[in-house]
Design a protein around this motif. Sequence first.
Motif, PDB file in Angstrom:
ATOM      1  N   TYR A 189       9.518  -4.669  16.237  1.00  0.00           N
ATOM      2  CA  TYR A 189      10.344  -3.511  16.529  1.00  0.00           C
ATOM      3  C   TYR A 189       9.647  -2.246  16.038  1.00  0.00           C
ATOM      4  N   GLN A 190       9.880  -1.169  16.774  1.00  0.00           N
ATOM      5  CA  GLN A 190       9.360   0.152  16.427  1.00  0.00           C
ATOM      6  C   GLN A 190      10.555   1.036  16.097  1.00  0.00           C
ATOM      7  N   GLN A 191      10.479   1.730  14.977  1.00  0.00           N
ATOM      8  CA  GLN A 191      11.593   2.583  14.589  1.00  0.00           C
ATOM      9  C   GLN A 191      11.103   3.971  14.230  1.00  0.00           C
ATOM     10  N   PHE A 192      11.687   4.971  14.878  1.00  0.00           N
ATOM     11  CA  PHE A 192      11.422   6.361  14.540  1.00  0.00           C
ATOM     12  C   PHE A 192      12.498   6.834  13.562  1.00  0.00           C
ATOM     13  N   PRO A 193      12.194   7.858  12.751  1.00  0.00           N
ATOM     14  CA  PRO A 193      13.157   8.332  11.747  1.00  0.00           C
ATOM     15  C   PRO A 193      14.503   8.688  12.363  1.00  0.00           C
ATOM     16  N   GLY A 194      15.564   8.174  11.761  1.00  0.00           N
ATOM     17  CA  GLY A 194      16.908   8.486  12.214  1.00  0.00           C
ATOM     18  C   GLY A 194      17.348   7.757  13.465  1.00  0.00           C
ATOM     19  N   LYS A 195      16.555   6.796  13.917  1.00  0.00           N
ATOM     20  CA  LYS A 195      16.875   6.043  15.131  1.00  0.00           C
ATOM     21  C   LYS A 195      16.952   4.562  14.829  1.00  0.00           C
ATOM     22  N   GLY A 196      17.599   3.833  15.739  1.00  0.00           N
ATOM     23  CA  GLY A 196      17.625   2.394  15.585  1.00  0.00           C
ATOM     24  C   GLY A 196      16.302   1.779  16.028  1.00  0.00           C
ATOM     25  N   PRO A 197      16.021   0.564  15.608  1.00  0.00           N
ATOM     26  CA  PRO A 197      14.777  -0.105  16.019  1.00  0.00           C
ATOM     27  C   PRO A 197      14.785  -0.405  17.510  1.00  0.00           C
ATOM     28  N   ALA A 198      13.638  -0.277  18.122  1.00  0.00           N
ATOM     29  CA  ALA A 198      13.484  -0.580  19.546  1.00  0.00           C
ATOM     30  C   ALA A 198      12.555  -1.768  19.703  1.00  0.00           C
ATOM     31  N   LEU A 199      12.976  -2.734  20.499  1.00  0.00           N
ATOM     32  CA  LEU A 199      12.150  -3.914  20.738  1.00  0.00           C
ATOM     33  C   LEU A 199      10.860  -3.507  21.443  1.00  0.00           C
ATOM     34  N   LEU A 200       9.741  -3.903  20.842  1.00  0.00           N
ATOM     35  CA  LEU A 200       8.432  -3.526  21.356  1.00  0.00           C
ATOM     36  C   LEU A 200       7.807  -4.660  22.165  1.00  0.00           C
ATOM     37  N   ILE A 201       7.723  -5.809  21.550  1.00  0.00           N
ATOM     38  CA  ILE A 201       7.096  -6.970  22.164  1.00  0.00           C
ATOM     39  C   ILE A 201       7.501  -8.180  21.340  1.00  0.00           C
ATOM     40  N   ALA A 202       7.535  -9.345  21.968  1.00  0.00           N
ATOM     41  CA  ALA A 202       7.945 -10.550  21.253  1.00  0.00           C
ATOM     42  C   ALA A 202       7.148 -11.743  21.746  1.00  0.00           C
TER      43      ALA A 202
ATOM     44  N   HIS B 198      -1.284  -5.812  17.201  1.00  0.00           N
ATOM     45  CA  HIS B 198      -2.442  -4.959  17.372  1.00  0.00           C
ATOM     46  C   HIS B 198      -2.056  -3.832  18.337  1.00  0.00           C
ATOM     47  N   ILE B 199      -2.295  -2.610  17.909  1.00  0.00           N
ATOM     48  CA  ILE B 199      -2.052  -1.464  18.776  1.00  0.00           C
ATOM     49  C   ILE B 199      -3.412  -0.876  19.116  1.00  0.00           C
ATOM     50  N   MET B 200      -3.808  -1.014  20.360  1.00  0.00           N
ATOM     51  CA  MET B 200      -5.097  -0.505  20.801  1.00  0.00           C
ATOM     52  C   MET B 200      -4.975   0.979  21.147  1.00  0.00           C
ATOM     53  N   ASP B 201      -6.103   1.698  21.007  1.00  0.00           N
ATOM     54  CA  ASP B 201      -6.115   3.118  21.381  1.00  0.00           C
ATOM     55  C   ASP B 201      -4.901   3.821  20.787  1.00  0.00           C
ATOM     56  N   SER B 202      -4.729   3.710  19.501  1.00  0.00           N
ATOM     57  CA  SER B 202      -3.550   4.272  18.827  1.00  0.00           C
ATOM     58  C   SER B 202      -3.434   5.772  19.077  1.00  0.00           C
ATOM     59  N   GLN B 203      -2.204   6.214  19.286  1.00  0.00           N
ATOM     60  CA  GLN B 203      -1.915   7.611  19.587  1.00  0.00           C
ATOM     61  C   GLN B 203      -0.968   8.199  18.541  1.00  0.00           C
ATOM     62  N   PRO B 204      -1.020   9.511  18.344  1.00  0.00           N
ATOM     63  CA  PRO B 204      -0.086  10.128  17.378  1.00  0.00           C
ATOM     64  C   PRO B 204       1.377   9.780  17.656  1.00  0.00           C
ATOM     65  N   GLY B 205       1.723   9.609  18.916  1.00  0.00           N
ATOM     66  CA  GLY B 205       3.090   9.228  19.275  1.00  0.00           C
ATOM     67  C   GLY B 205       3.469   7.826  18.830  1.00  0.00           C
ATOM     68  N   ASP B 206       2.479   7.029  18.416  1.00  0.00           N
ATOM     69  CA  ASP B 206       2.767   5.686  17.891  1.00  0.00           C
ATOM     70  C   ASP B 206       3.183   5.740  16.433  1.00  0.00           C
ATOM     71  N   SER B 207       3.050   6.898  15.808  1.00  0.00           N
ATOM     72  CA  SER B 207       3.432   7.043  14.397  1.00  0.00           C
ATOM     73  C   SER B 207       4.912   6.728  14.239  1.00  0.00           C
ATOM     74  N   ALA B 208       5.192   5.691  13.493  1.00  0.00           N
ATOM     75  CA  ALA B 208       6.561   5.183  13.350  1.00  0.00           C
ATOM     76  C   ALA B 208       6.527   4.072  12.300  1.00  0.00           C
ATOM     77  N   THR B 209       7.681   3.494  12.038  1.00  0.00           N
ATOM     78  CA  THR B 209       7.753   2.314  11.179  1.00  0.00           C
ATOM     79  C   THR B 209       7.861   1.085  12.070  1.00  0.00           C
ATOM     80  N   TYR B 210       7.065   0.090  11.778  1.00  0.00           N
ATOM     81  CA  TYR B 210       7.045  -1.127  12.574  1.00  0.00           C
ATOM     82  C   TYR B 210       7.565  -2.293  11.725  1.00  0.00           C
TER      83      TYR B 210
END
Lengths: 114, 115
Positions: free
Chosen positions: B36-49, B76-88
Amino acid sequence: GAVVSQHPSRVICKSGTSVKIECRSLDFQATTMFWYRQFPKKSLMLMATSNEGSKATYEQGVEKDKFLINHASLTLSTLTVTSAHPEDSSFYICSARVRAGELFFGEGSRLTVL
Amino acid sequence: QQQVKQSPQSLIVQKGGISIINCAYENTAFDYFPWYQQFPGKGPALLIAIRPDVSEKKEGRFTISFNKSAKQFSLHIMDSQPGDSATYFCAARVAGGTSYGKLTFGQGTILTVHP
């Protein structure tokens, strides 16, 4: 993915009052929903499992009289924090399980008790 | 035995780099491992399973590697982008039972991708 909606997103209340948080599955029916609590920069802590039409199952250490959970329909579960105190301030998140088994989360509700 | 141990606690990566987050578990009854990927103040979002009968799953820039014998899985997050900054968060679920769907979460990794 499936959509789970929580309301309200933010709530501020006075100490001693009760607060209700709603969790709705918008495009699917959820026989099971889960309630989590999250402290700042911490992981999610499961509070209880909510099954439609039956009593919720609470995790060890969670006060069932403090955190009332009702799952009256296949699309709605509610969490009521009774007689809230400042230590109950937290981020509360619900989730719902789709038929295939994936778990989708709501946007969370930030509770602040003054 | 219900724990899922996640590392590192925080991770800083340059834009375009590869971000790798690891998780380990003990309970062999776990049958489903989501991230799961979670941005500040938001609920976790399913990324991959992934399920334990598969050793790797890829969706876009995100890949899960699963080692059943070692009881470890990684994101593994390839070609990481600033928008990927979050809690995993990694998580694991026990098959079946009345609490089907109940997840055990890792401790979380705060990812920061510098531009």
